[in-house]
Motif scaffolding. Structure first.
Motif, mmCIF file in Angstrom:
data_model
loop_
_atom_site.group_PDB
_atom_site.id
_atom_site.type_symbol
_atom_site.label_atom_id
_atom_site.label_comp_id
_atom_site.label_asym_id
_atom_site.label_seq_id
_atom_site.Cartn_x
_atom_site.Cartn_y
_atom_site.Cartn_z
ATOM 1 N N GLY A 376 0.809 -1.207 0.000
ATOM 2 C CA GLY A 376 0.000 0.000 0.000
ATOM 3 C C GLY A 376 0.841 1.255 0.000
ATOM 4 N N GLU A 377 0.164 2.381 -0.101
ATOM 5 C CA GLU A 377 0.853 3.664 -0.245
ATOM 6 C C GLU A 377 1.748 3.989 0.940
ATOM 7 O OE1 GLU A 377 -1.979 6.734 -1.020
ATOM 8 O OE2 GLU A 377 -3.075 5.516 -2.480
ATOM 9 N N SER A 378 1.394 3.531 2.123
ATOM 10 C CA SER A 378 2.191 3.854 3.309
ATOM 11 C C SER A 378 3.509 3.107 3.330
ATOM 12 C CB SER A 378 1.415 3.507 4.575
ATOM 13 O OG SER A 378 1.301 2.096 4.727
ATOM 14 N N LEU A 379 3.626 2.027 2.552
ATOM 15 C CA LEU A 379 4.796 1.150 2.568
ATOM 16 C C LEU A 379 5.067 0.599 3.961
ATOM 17 C CD1 LEU A 379 7.190 3.089 0.154
ATOM 18 C CD2 LEU A 379 5.671 1.169 -0.374
ATOM 19 N N ASP A 380 4.020 0.461 4.763
ATOM 20 C CA ASP A 380 4.126 -0.098 6.117
ATOM 21 C C ASP A 380 2.824 -0.825 6.417
ATOM 22 O OD1 ASP A 380 4.207 -0.672 8.844
ATOM 23 O OD2 ASP A 380 5.237 1.193 9.352
ATOM 24 N N PRO A 381 2.819 -2.160 6.407
ATOM 25 C CA PRO A 381 1.565 -2.886 6.611
ATOM 26 C C PRO A 381 0.957 -2.706 7.990
ATOM 27 C CG PRO A 381 3.424 -4.394 6.617
ATOM 28 C CD PRO A 381 3.963 -3.062 6.188
ATOM 29 N N SER A 382 1.725 -2.229 8.952
ATOM 30 C CA SER A 382 1.156 -1.987 10.280
ATOM 31 C C SER A 382 0.447 -0.642 10.369
ATOM 32 C CB SER A 382 2.253 -2.052 11.350
ATOM 33 O OG SER A 382 3.150 -0.966 11.238
ATOM 34 N N ARG A 383 0.662 0.207 9.348
ATOM 35 C CA ARG A 383 0.035 1.530 9.324
ATOM 36 C C ARG A 383 -0.520 1.811 7.935
ATOM 37 N NH1 ARG A 383 4.579 1.551 12.334
ATOM 38 N NH2 ARG A 383 4.470 2.404 14.445
ATOM 39 N N PRO A 384 -1.578 1.117 7.535
ATOM 40 C CA PRO A 384 -2.136 1.336 6.194
ATOM 41 C C PRO A 384 -2.578 2.783 6.014
ATOM 42 C CG PRO A 384 -3.095 -0.615 7.230
ATOM 43 C CD PRO A 384 -2.331 0.112 8.299
ATOM 44 N N ALA A 385 -2.409 3.288 4.805
ATOM 45 C CA ALA A 385 -2.871 4.640 4.503
ATOM 46 C C ALA A 385 -4.389 4.697 4.657
ATOM 47 C CB ALA A 385 -2.472 5.024 3.087
ATOM 48 N N PRO A 386 -4.907 5.619 5.459
ATOM 49 C CA PRO A 386 -6.359 5.674 5.678
ATOM 50 C C PRO A 386 -7.103 6.030 4.395
ATOM 51 C CG PRO A 386 -5.273 7.608 6.611
ATOM 52 C CD PRO A 386 -4.191 6.678 6.200
ATOM 53 N N ASP A 387 -8.184 5.299 4.147
ATOM 54 C CA ASP A 387 -9.069 5.577 3.007
ATOM 55 C C ASP A 387 -8.351 5.514 1.662
ATOM 56 O OD1 ASP A 387 -11.182 6.057 4.836
ATOM 57 O OD2 ASP A 387 -10.450 8.102 5.126
#
Length: 684
Positions: A376-387
Motif C-alpha cells: 500500500g501507499e504507506s509502505l508499512d503494513p502496520s500503518r495502512p494509509a487511511p481511506d
C-alpha cells in the motif's frame, strides 16, 4: 472480459486487433527437433497440432506423446524444493484477516515459447517476493501458434514452494477468434477404450514429474454442446482423481458452461456449478470467477458455494491489474470489505504490471513499485494509509510465513541482481535472474517503529554480502528505529545464537537485535520485542559480523525477529543488513559435496561455448548448488546456481590461452555454508 494470448505473449481483448494464428488441423507428427542446448519451459498442444510450420523458435509438441524418458529438458525444468508448511501470525493491522479471503495470481513470466528454464543474464525480470499474501500462483500463457498447455519452470516453483505457495500450470483453449479450434478441446477430453481420460492422467504425471502443484483449466473455445461439457466435467474429475493422492489441485476458469457454450458467467451459478461441485462431490478445488462479476453475483456465488458444502473462499473473484495496476477501478467491498466478513477470495490477473509499466526497470525501481502494490501507499503494513483507493493485499489478508525450524538464514537475496556477491565481494559483474536462489524474505515490508522521523527501508542492489541484494536503511534518525523482519516459530535452546552481518556509514550506529517470545494480543498491536545489544557498527562501510547469544531466552519460542538502530552522529544513516541467521552452536558440519560433475554436451564457436552440465545430488540437506569457474590466475568467478542437478551455460568465453575451462560446483546449506567442490573441465 474475454482474454487470450497471441504469439508474442501479450493479452488482448476480443475487440482488439485480429489474430493471425493458424487454424487447428490434423497434422502428421512433426519432424524431429533440431539439436539445441538451451532448455526452455515446456509447452504442448493436447494431441493434434496446427497445420503449417511453427514460427522461429517455436516447437510444436503433443502432450499425449510426452514421456519423462523422451524429455531432454526435464532435468532443467524439474523443481526440487518441497512445498513448505505455513503458519499465520497475528495480523499486522486491524483490517487484515486470517482464515477468510485468499489470493491467487495469474502471472506471465515470459512468452510461451523461448522462456528460459533456469533464469537468464538480465536483472530485468519479474521477481515476486510478497509470497506471504499469496495462496496460489498460475504460470500464465499459451497461444494457438505456440502451445496451449504450459508447465511452470523450476525457479518459479522452487521460490514459491520455499514460501509455502502452490504453483499451477496452465491449460488454455483459446477463443476461435484467436485461433482456437474445438478439436483441441475434444483432444483434451478424449477417452480411451477403457473409458479413461488419458490426457488427464498425462497432466497429473507432468505435474508430479516436474514438481509443481496442479493445473488451471481455461476452456474458452466456443461451439461445444452439452455432451462436450459432460465430457469436460468427466475430464476434470479424472484429473483430480489422478492428482489428489499427490496433493495436486485443479482450478477451473469460469468460461464454458453446462451447455457447452462459453458464457463467462461472472458467477458460480446453475449453469457452471457442475464444474465446481456436482452430485458426486468435488470437481475442481477452486473456481476463478470471470471479470464480469457484480457485487450481487459474488454474494449469490458465495451463498451457492456454501449450499454445496464448499467454502466461499474457494472462489477467486477476478481483478484485472495488467493495464493500470494500483489505479485499477475495483469494487473492493464486493470482495474484501473492511467492516465485515470477506465475500469471496481475490484473483489478481497479471500483477507483473509492477515491472512492466516502469520506464526505469532496474531491480530497485521494480521492488519499490512491487512493495507499494502489495503493501500500500504507506509502505508499512502496520500503518495502512487511511481511506486509500487501492486496497493493497496487506491491508486485507493476513500474511503467512514458513520460518519455523532451525537453522534459519536470510541474505536478503531477491532472486535477481546486477552482480553476484560472496562475503561482500563481487565475484561476478554480470546481471542475472534465478528465482530458485531467492531467500525467504521478510513478509511485512516494512514495519518501522520510531518516535522520530521514519527512515527509508528497501532492498538494495548496489552492494550485498551474499547473492544480489541487501537490506538498506537510510535517512535522518531523530530517534531509535526498529525494523520488523521475519515472523517465526523458532524454538530457542541454551545454545541458540543469532548472527547479523551488517555495515554502516558515514557515521557509526548502535545496533540491537529484537526477539519476540510472545505474539501481540490483537491484530495491529505492536510486537513485544526483547532487545539484545549487538554493538556499534562503524562508519567505514565495512561488513561486520555480530554474534548474539540467545541462551537467556532458552525454552521460549521466537515469534518474530527485528533490528533496531540508533544514530550516534548528526549525519543521515546508511546502514545495511547483509545477512541474518539463527542457529544452534553445535559443531558446524559443512554439507557433503555433489559428485560426478560432468559436461554432458557443448557447442563451440571459436573462443566461446555453450554447454550443459549435470551431477549427482549431494547427500543430506542442500539448499542449492553454485557453479564457479576457476580462472588461470586462481580467482573464482560465479557462473550460475540452481536447486536441481543440471545447469545450462549459454556463453562461456575462453580466458586467454587456457587449455581448458575449469569448473567447481559446491552444495550450499540453509546457513550458506559451502561444501568442498566437485570439479570438471571443458577442454578448448
Amino acid at each position: 472480459m474475454r482474454f487470450c494470448y497471441v504469439s508474442d505473449g501479450v493479452r488482448e481483448s476480443v475487440a482488439g486487433r485480429g489474430s493471425e494464428q493458424l487454424p487447428a488441423q490434423a497434422a502428421p507428427a512433426p519432424a524431429p527437433e533440431p539439436a539445441r542446448l538451451a532448455p526452455y519451459a515446456s509447452y504442448w498442444f493436447p494431441d493434434s497440432l496446427p497445420q503449417g510450420t511453427p514460427g522461429p523458435g517455436i516447437v510444436w509438441r503433443s502432450l499425449k506423446e510426452w514421456t519423462p524418458q523422451s524429455d531432454p529438458d526435464l532435468p532443467y525444468n524439474t523443481a526440487s524444493v518441497p512445498l513448505a508448511p505455513r503458519f499465520t501470525p497475528v495480523p499486522a493491522n486491524r483490517t487484515a484477516r486470517a482464515g477468510q479471503a485468499r489470493i491467487a495470481s495469474l502471472v506471465s513470466f515470459g512468452p510461451t515459447a523461448g522462456n528460459p528454464s533456469q533464469g537468464s543474464a538480465t536483472a530485468d525480470h519479474y521477481a515476486p517476493t510478497h509470497w506471504a499474501y499469496l495462496d496460489e500462483l498460475v504460470f500464465w500463457g499459451g497461444s494457438a501458434g505456440e502451445g496451449l498447455i504450459l508447465a511452470p519452470n523450476a525457479p518459479v516453483v522452487d521460490a514459491a514452494h520455499r514460501n509455502g505457495v502452490r504453483v499451477l500450470g496452465n491449460v488454455f483453449l483459446p477463443p476461435v477468434v484467436y485461433g482456437g479450434d474445438l478439436r483441441w478441446t475434444r483432444d483434451l477430453v478424449q477417452r480411451d477404450a477403457h473409458g479413461r481420460y488419458p490426457l488427464a492422467e498425462k497432466l497429473a504425471e507432468v505435474a508430479r514429474t516436474y514438481g509443481f502443484d496442479g493445473w488451471f483449466v481455461n476452456a474458452e473455445t466456443d461451439g461445444g454442446d452439452s455432451a462436450l461439457a459432460t465430457r469436460m466435467r468427466g475430464f476434470l474429475r479424472a484429473l483430480r482423481a489422478a492428482g489428489e493422492p499427490h496433493g495436486l489441485r485443479v482450478t477451473w476458469y469460469d468460461a464454458m458452461d453446462s451447455t457447452g457454450a462459453v458464457g463467462w458467467r461472472g458467477a458460480l451459478d446453475a449453469l457452471n456449478q457442475e464444474f465446481f461441485e456436482d452430485r458426486e462431490g468435488r470437481v475442481a478445488d477452486t473456481m476463478f470467477v470471470d471479470f464480469r462479476w457484480t457485487p450481487e453475483s459474488l454474494v449469490s456465488s458465495a451463498a451457492l458455494a456454501e449450499r454445496l458444502g464448499r467454502s466461499r473462499h474457494e472462489l477467486w473473484a477476478a481483478v484485472d491489474v495488467e493495464s493500470r495496476g494500483w489505479d485499477s477501478d475495483v469494487r473492493w467491498d464486493a470482495i474484501v470489505p473492511r467492516g465485515r466478513d470477506h465475500v469471496v477470495s481475490l484473483g489478481l490477473y497479471r500483477p507483473e504490471w509492477t515491472r512492466d509499466h516502469l520506464t526505469d526497470r532496474s531491480p530497485s525501481a521494480f521492488h519499490h513499485a512491487d512493495d507499494r502494490f502489495w503493501t500500500g501507499e504507506s509502505l508499512d503494513p502496520s500503518r495502512p494509509a487511511p481511506d486509500a483507493v487501492w486496497r493493497a493485499p496487506a491491508t486485507a489478508v493476513a500474511d503467512r510465513s514458513t520460518v519455523s525450524a532451525l537453522p534459519f538464514a536470510c541474505s536478503f537475496n531477491t532472486g535477481h541482481g546486477l552482480r553476484w556477491y560472496e562475503k561482500g565481494e563481487a565475484v561476478s559483474e554480470e546481471p542475472w535472474n534465478q528465482l530458485g536462489l531467492q531467500d525467504r524474505l521478510p513478509g511485512r515490508r516494512w514495519v518501522v517503529d520510531t518516535e522520530g522521523r521514519r527512515p527509508e527501508v528497501r532492498l538494495d542492489f548496489a552492494d550485498a554480502w551474499r547473492g544480489g541484494s541487501s537490506l538498506l536503511v537510510t535517512g535522518p534518525l531523530t530517534a531509535p528505529a526498529a525494523v520488523g523482519l521475519h515472523a517465526t516459530r523458532l524454538p530457542l535452546t541454551p545454545s541458540t545464537v543469532a548472527e547479523l552481518v551488517h555495515a554502516g556509514g558515514p557515521d557509526p550506529v548502535d545496533v540491537e537485535f529484537g526477539v519476540a517470545v510472545r505474539e501481540p494480543g490483537a491484530p495491529g498491536e505492536p510486537v513485544p520485542y526483547t532487545w539484545l545489544r549487538t554493538g556499534t557498527t562503524g562508519g567505514d562501510g565495512a561488513w561486520r559480523t555480530s554474534r548474539i547469544p540467545l541462551a537467556a531466552l532458552a525454552g521460549e519460542t521466537a515469534y518474530a525477529l527485528a533490528v533496531r538502530i540508533t544514530a550516534r552522529g548528526p549525519s543521515p544513516v546508511s546502514w545495511r543488513l547483509g545477512a541474518l541467521s539463527v542457529r544452534d552452536t553445535a559443531p558446524a558440519r559443512h554439507p557433503a559435496p555433489p559428485s560426478h560433475l560432468k559436461v554432458d554436451a557443448s557447442a563451440r564457436r571459436g573462443t566461446e561455448a555453450e554447454l550443459r552440465l549435470s551431477w549427482r545430488r549431494a547427500p543430506g540437506p542442500v539448499r542449492h548448488y553454485e557453479l564457479y569457474r576457476r580462472l588461470p590466475d586462481g580467482t573464482r568467478r560465479f557462473l550460475a546456481g540452481t536447486c536441481g542437478t543440471a545447469l545450462y551455460l549459454p556463453r562461456l568465453v575462453r580466458a586467454g590461452r587456457e587449455r581448458s575451462a575449469a569448473f567447481e560446483l559446491r552444495a550450499v546449506d540453509e546457513t550458506y555454508a559451502l561444501s568442498a567442490p566437485a570439479r570438471a573441465a571443458l577442454p578448448w
